[in-house]
Enzyme design. Structure first.
Site, short mmCIF file in Angstrom:
data_model
loop_
_atom_site.label_atom_id
_atom_site.label_comp_id
_atom_site.label_asym_id
_atom_site.label_seq_id
_atom_site.Cartn_x
_atom_site.Cartn_y
_atom_site.Cartn_z
N HIS A 41 0.99 -0.99 -0.05
CA HIS A 41 0.15 -0.02 -0.07
C HIS A 41 1.00 1.16 0.15
CE1 HIS A 41 -3.96 -1.98 1.30
NE2 HIS A 41 -3.82 -2.00 -0.06
N CYS A 101 3.12 -11.83 2.02
CA CYS A 101 4.21 -11.97 3.10
C CYS A 101 4.23 -13.23 3.86
CB CYS A 101 4.14 -10.71 3.95
SG CYS A 101 5.10 -10.69 5.40
N GLU A 131 -6.34 -7.84 3.42
CA GLU A 131 -5.75 -8.94 4.26
C GLU A 131 -6.85 -9.76 5.05
OE1 GLU A 131 -2.28 -7.84 6.83
OE2 GLU A 131 -2.80 -9.74 8.12
#
Ligand code: SF4
Length: 289
Positions: A41, A101, A131
């Site tokens: 982001h 990630c 997320e």
């Protein structure tokens, strides 16, 4: 002006890995390459990725975003996606590259295990952020989103086995508070706090630094959860004003009236050259009296 460079700040391992993967895929792959939503982001990083041949499909809803892609390669961003999104990409014949990630993958694995063992999971996270969308998709109907205290009352959990977990980039202190509130309703709930180390260390450093400065500047994009949380924790926990800026031009010299010392930190997705420019600018700035 006297500037305190707050450390650690800036890129985390998940962002470094996602950028490395996307650049490599953008440069080496034949045919169109897309990132499904912002890779991380930060607007500067997104622009840079497009220079490396990775087109942005701007969609916080990943399922809907896939409908905008016809063919080629799709990169799943650092925030992770649900199994349903992966399945849909496969069914569409797209080549998928996963830049999730490793800390987010750990939360996905945790939810898979808990749901497999019969738990229902209360997931503390931000509504509309990619997320939580990906994480909740690991246990449809079994993972319940809580963003604020008001959501706890309306929770409908049917299993005796309850677990609590969370998004990786939340405020350490607000999340502790929400976990305690959920536990008032489900005292037997198992707690798995999944705030990542990078987020935690940056917040703790910013709160500690707030004791030594009059004001904190956070360099990061408004869509970055961890950058916005840095502003919040400095204000709520550190008791000092803080401003989020994406570019140097957003700085208002009036913020520094009467300020003797300013702290500078940056979100986990903010390029270091940007933060360096802000630090240099502030060091040269004569604050209004
Ligand atoms: Fe991973 Fe944490 Fe960085 Fe997000 S902020 S990419 S979870 S290390």
């Amino acid at each position: 002006m006297d500037v305190l460079k707050i450390t650690p700040r800036g890129y985390c391992h998940g962002v470094v890995d996602a950028i490395r993967i996307a650049k490599h895929v953008g440069e080496e792959t034949q045919g169109p390459v897309h990132m499904l939503g912002l890779l991380v982001h930060n607007t500067h990083v997104t622009d840079e990725m497009q220079e490396h041949g990775v087109k942005l499909v701007d969609a916080e809803d990943r399922m809907a975003g896939l409908d905008k892609i016809r063919d080629g390669t799709v990169i799943f961003t650092a925030h992770g996606v649900s199994p349903a999104v992966k399945e849909k990409a496969r069914a569409m014949g797209l080549t998928a590259v996963d830049a999730t990630c490793s800390d987010v993958i750990r939360t996905h694995d945790l939810i898979d295990r808990l749901v497999g063992e019969g738990y229902e999971v209360v997931y503390i996270g931000l509504r509309g952020h990619p997320e939580p969308e990906g994480a909740i998709g690991h246990g449809p109907g079994k993972v319940h989103l809580v963003q604020e205290a008001a959501d706890i009352e309306s929770l409908e959990v049917h299993s005796e086995k309850v677990a609590i977990t969370c998004q990786t980039t939340l405020s350490v202190w607000d999340t502790d508070d929400l976990i305690e509130r959920v536990r008032l309703r489900y005292p037997h709930a198992e707690v798995h706090n999944e705030i990542c180390r990078a987020t935690q260390e940056r917040q703790e450093a910013a709160v500690e630094a707030a004791k030594e400065v009059d004001l904190v500047i956070v360099v990061g994009s408004t869509r970055s959860s961890n950058s916005k949380r840095l502003v919040e924790v400095v204000e709520k926990k550190g008791g000092k004003p803080a401003h989020l800026i994406d570019t140097l031009e957003e700085i208002d010299p009036e913020w520094f009236r009467g300020v003797k010392r300013v702290g500078v930190t940056s979100g986990a997705s903010t390029p270091s050259q940007l933060t360096r420019k802000v630090i240099e600018f502030l060091q040269e700035l004569e604050p209004p009296a």
